[in-house]
Design an enzyme around this catalytic site. Sequence first.
Site, PDB file in Angstrom:
ATOM      1  N   CYS A   2       0.850  -1.166   0.000  1.00 38.06           N
ATOM      2  CA  CYS A   2       0.000   0.000   0.000  1.00 38.06           C
ATOM      3  C   CYS A   2       0.902   1.237   0.000  1.00 38.06           C
ATOM      4  CB  CYS A   2      -0.941   0.106   1.201  1.00 38.06           C
ATOM      5  SG  CYS A   2      -2.021  -1.303   1.396  1.00 38.06           S
TER       6      CYS A   2
ATOM      7  N   ARG B 233       3.184  -0.009  -5.326  1.00 36.42           N
ATOM      8  CA  ARG B 233       3.029  -0.651  -4.019  1.00 36.42           C
ATOM      9  C   ARG B 233       1.711  -1.411  -3.892  1.00 36.42           C
ATOM     10  NH1 ARG B 233       6.848   2.204  -0.587  1.00 36.42           N
ATOM     11  NH2 ARG B 233       5.952   1.266   1.245  1.00 36.42           N
TER      12      ARG B 233
ATOM     13  N   TRP C  58      -2.891  -2.592  -1.562  1.00 42.86           N
ATOM     14  CA  TRP C  58      -2.659  -4.009  -1.847  1.00 42.86           C
ATOM     15  C   TRP C  58      -3.369  -4.748  -0.712  1.00 42.86           C
ATOM     16  CZ3 TRP C  58      -0.381  -8.269   0.544  1.00 42.86           C
ATOM     17  CH2 TRP C  58      -0.207  -9.383  -0.282  1.00 42.86           C
TER      18      TRP C  58
ATOM     19  N   ASN D  89      -0.755   1.839   5.853  1.00 39.46           N
ATOM     20  CA  ASN D  89       0.041   0.808   5.199  1.00 39.46           C
ATOM     21  C   ASN D  89       0.584  -0.085   6.297  1.00 39.46           C
ATOM     22  OD1 ASN D  89       1.856  -0.719   3.694  1.00 39.46           O
ATOM     23  ND2 ASN D  89       3.456   0.831   3.800  1.00 39.46           N
ATOM     24  N   GLY D  90       0.255  -1.385   6.240  1.00 36.24           N
ATOM     25  CA  GLY D  90       0.740  -2.307   7.270  1.00 36.24           C
ATOM     26  C   GLY D  90      -0.372  -3.238   7.691  1.00 36.24           C
TER      27      GLY D  90
ATOM     28  N   GLU E 218      14.222 -18.457 -11.254  1.00 34.98           N
ATOM     29  CA  GLU E 218      13.842 -17.108 -11.670  1.00 34.98           C
ATOM     30  C   GLU E 218      12.985 -17.156 -12.943  1.00 34.98           C
ATOM     31  OE1 GLU E 218      13.604 -14.270 -10.630  1.00 34.98           O
ATOM     32  OE2 GLU E 218      13.786 -12.828 -12.260  1.00 34.98           O
TER      33      GLU E 218
ATOM     34  N   LYS F 244       9.241 -15.723 -13.148  1.00 37.97           N
ATOM     35  CA  LYS F 244       8.835 -14.691 -14.126  1.00 37.97           C
ATOM     36  C   LYS F 244       7.605 -15.158 -14.882  1.00 37.97           C
ATOM     37  CE  LYS F 244      10.431 -11.871 -13.018  1.00 37.97           C
ATOM     38  NZ  LYS F 244      11.455 -11.630 -12.031  1.00 37.97           N
TER      39      LYS F 244
ATOM     40  N   GLU G 169       4.416 -15.210 -12.560  1.00 32.66           N
ATOM     41  CA  GLU G 169       3.855 -13.962 -12.044  1.00 32.66           C
ATOM     42  C   GLU G 169       3.222 -13.087 -13.122  1.00 32.66           C
ATOM     43  OE1 GLU G 169       8.095 -11.630 -11.214  1.00 32.66           O
ATOM     44  OE2 GLU G 169       6.426 -11.272  -9.883  1.00 32.66           O
TER      45      GLU G 169
ATOM     46  N   HIS H 133      13.530 -37.403  -8.745  1.00 34.97           N
ATOM     47  CA  HIS H 133      13.157 -37.778  -7.368  1.00 34.97           C
ATOM     48  C   HIS H 133      11.706 -37.432  -7.069  1.00 34.97           C
ATOM     49  CE1 HIS H 133      17.253 -38.936  -6.491  1.00 34.97           C
ATOM     50  NE2 HIS H 133      17.637 -37.827  -7.122  1.00 34.97           N
TER      51      HIS H 133
ATOM     52  N   LYS I  94       4.749  -4.224  -6.224  1.00 36.82           N
ATOM     53  CA  LYS I  94       6.195  -4.156  -6.435  1.00 36.82           C
ATOM     54  C   LYS I  94       6.960  -4.255  -5.118  1.00 36.82           C
ATOM     55  CE  LYS I  94       9.834  -3.283  -8.989  1.00 36.82           C
ATOM     56  NZ  LYS I  94      10.280  -4.486  -9.711  1.00 36.82           N
TER      57      LYS I  94
HETATM   58  O1  M6R Z   1      12.271  -5.166  -3.362  1.00 38.19           O
HETATM   59  P1  M6R Z   1      12.757  -6.552  -3.147  1.00 38.19           P
HETATM   60  O2  M6R Z   1      13.905  -6.909  -4.046  1.00 38.19           O
HETATM   61  O3  M6R Z   1      13.091  -6.835  -1.706  1.00 38.19           O
HETATM   62  O4  M6R Z   1      11.548  -7.485  -3.543  1.00 38.19           O
HETATM   63  C1  M6R Z   1      11.624  -8.865  -3.375  1.00 38.19           C
HETATM   64  C2  M6R Z   1      10.502  -9.569  -4.092  1.00 38.19           C
HETATM   65  O5  M6R Z   1       9.266  -9.127  -3.617  1.00 38.19           O
HETATM   66  C3  M6R Z   1      10.571  -9.350  -5.609  1.00 38.19           C
HETATM   67  O6  M6R Z   1      11.783  -9.749  -6.133  1.00 38.19           O
HETATM   68  C4  M6R Z   1       9.441 -10.144  -6.302  1.00 38.19           C
HETATM   69  O7  M6R Z   1       9.671 -11.508  -6.155  1.00 38.19           O
HETATM   70  C5  M6R Z   1       9.319  -9.748  -7.767  1.00 38.19           C
HETATM   71  N1  M6R Z   1       7.943  -9.550  -8.103  1.00 38.19           N
HETATM   72  C6  M6R Z   1       9.834 -10.769  -8.696  1.00 38.19           C
HETATM   73  O8  M6R Z   1       9.715 -10.396 -10.022  1.00 38.19           O
END
Ligand code: M6R
Length: 605
Positions: free
Chosen positions: A2, A27, A74, A98-99, A477, A481, A484, A500, A600
């Site tokens: 947020c 956010r 969020w 926020n929190g 990764e 990607k 998400e 396994h 983000k």
């Molecule tokens: O700001 P940060 O690097 O601490 O964020 C960590 C994760 O929230 C961030 O990398 C998230 O996994 C991304 N959406 C991945 O693309």
Amino acid sequence: MCGIIGITGRKFVTDRLIDGLKRLEYRGYDSSGIAVLTDGSLQRERAEGKIKNLEAKLNAANIDGQSGIAHTRWATHGVPNETNAHPHFSGRVGVVHNGIIENFLELRKELSKTREFRTETDTEVVAHLVDAALEQGDNPKDAFRKSLKQLTGAYAFGVIIDGVEDQIFCARAGSPLAIGIGEGEMYIGSDAMALTQLTNNLIYLEEGDWAILTPDSYEIFDRQDKPVTREATIISGGPAMAEKGNYRHFMLKEIYEQPETVGRTLANYIDEFRLTANIPPELDFSEFDRIVIIACGTACYAAMVAKYWFEQLGGVAVDVDIASEFRYRKPVISKNSLFIAVSQSGETADTLAALRYAKEHGTKTAALVNVMTSTMAREADIALPINAGPEIGVASTKAFTSQLTALASLALSAAVTRRALSRDAEIRLARALIETPRLIKESLLLDGQIERLAFELSSSKQAFYLGRGSQVPIAYEGALKLKEISYIHAEGYAAGELKHGPIALIEDGTPVIVLAPYDNLFEKTISNLQEVASRGAKIILITDETGAKSAGDLASYVITMPDSDSFVAPIIMTLAVQLLAYHTAVHLGTDVDQPRNLAKSVTVE
Ligand code: M6R
């Protein structure tokens, strides 16, 4: 998560609050809302979904005032609808938050005896608490102060009160909040980005601080309600908000920026003339017998690659952990360890808590961050920038390759300091790093081929990513990607691990993306590739020129990245998985830059 912003002054605030909210949309974007004091009375507008929906409603409603607060959400407690959108009102009080208020159920039960709750949120209790205190005769300052004492959990608040035309009350515990100092105006914002178009003069509140702002003054109090002075910081960087330019999405722009962003990271960490790592002197790797690297999501995968580098080059033991697990495990962490938090935003709640845990245990801490005004950068003993520039796409791309580049440089420095590397080897590795921007540029030329492949991938329900050694985190990764932004179920595995259990999921046509640069593990990875190919998997092999020649026709598709030193191959291979995920999502028509359910910056635990 947020984002919150507030202004108290003598000019109208709505347009500027909306502008600030847009800068905070990274956010969260489940809903947004604004509340202003017009002639002393509270008015608000809220909308489900993106800020553009709120703007549309505001065009019709035309509300404005000289003090106001705004919020982009969020969702944590309560579905993301208009009712649950902030600001929340109770009587005379409007709140943005926020929190997470952890004791909200208890408070709500008590307050419900006399007050009507309208939302499913944890935040609404705060509006009721302050309003109830006002009703009992407390002045606004005491009502706010006393309410804070009843809360447990994490918060950054902005509060305005009907009848108190020119004041904003705010507080911070666990979630970041800055005060902005203007001329005849004061501001609050979740971060510098929210306020950059309003002022460059910021005060970051410390844990437990609360404050009262008027257009010409601010008073800050600590957790014990004692007046305190907090240092003001002049932040650099103008009001410019990152623009997409000619790119369809921020994510694509950020992928394409990587030759420059990695170049900028290198400029900071590698001395191109002396061919050696250029590390801050206070980071002396001979002092440590262990490195603990903590992060979340993509940043954690960068940390996992770094483990290979530190251990293989410098013989330094490295533990990598997910921050949300580390912080609650009571980890054993010695004074001879170096703790590194890796975070693009520098605000991720769990990573920040892990950093604080390490500090409390007397461990030297470093924060490798993109946002140098962030809480982690301010709280760590050493702040290490990655210099990737603002990353707007929720899916992290350029921050990841810059994190990798910085960590590779640190590993090189550690190996040299610990005398584990000959000068010849140091020169070779430094040169390999210096070559990466050029190799990234070459890799981007494969965009068209990868786009065609993505079309095939977009009809799949699931996908697997396999790798060995330092390619395992790149497999993770790649899968992250794809998940998400395209919402296709994807998993990354160490190639040797599939048999396994997970191999049971392979059926005719299941896409398996194999990351296999031509290194000492190439043959082994190819054996694993054959295991899945013989069970009907459709193989997309991501390799390099030498690997492509050696692999024969085992794969349905081959993406041939440029040859590179195996040291930097994880950085180069990343380009392929980024582009594959991006184009798959575009084919599927998802919201690439703001995928569903995500934000983000994850500032709640
Ligand atoms: O700001 P940060 O690097 O601490 O964020 C960590 C994760 O929230 C961030 O990398 C998230 O996994 C991304 N959406 C991945 O693309």
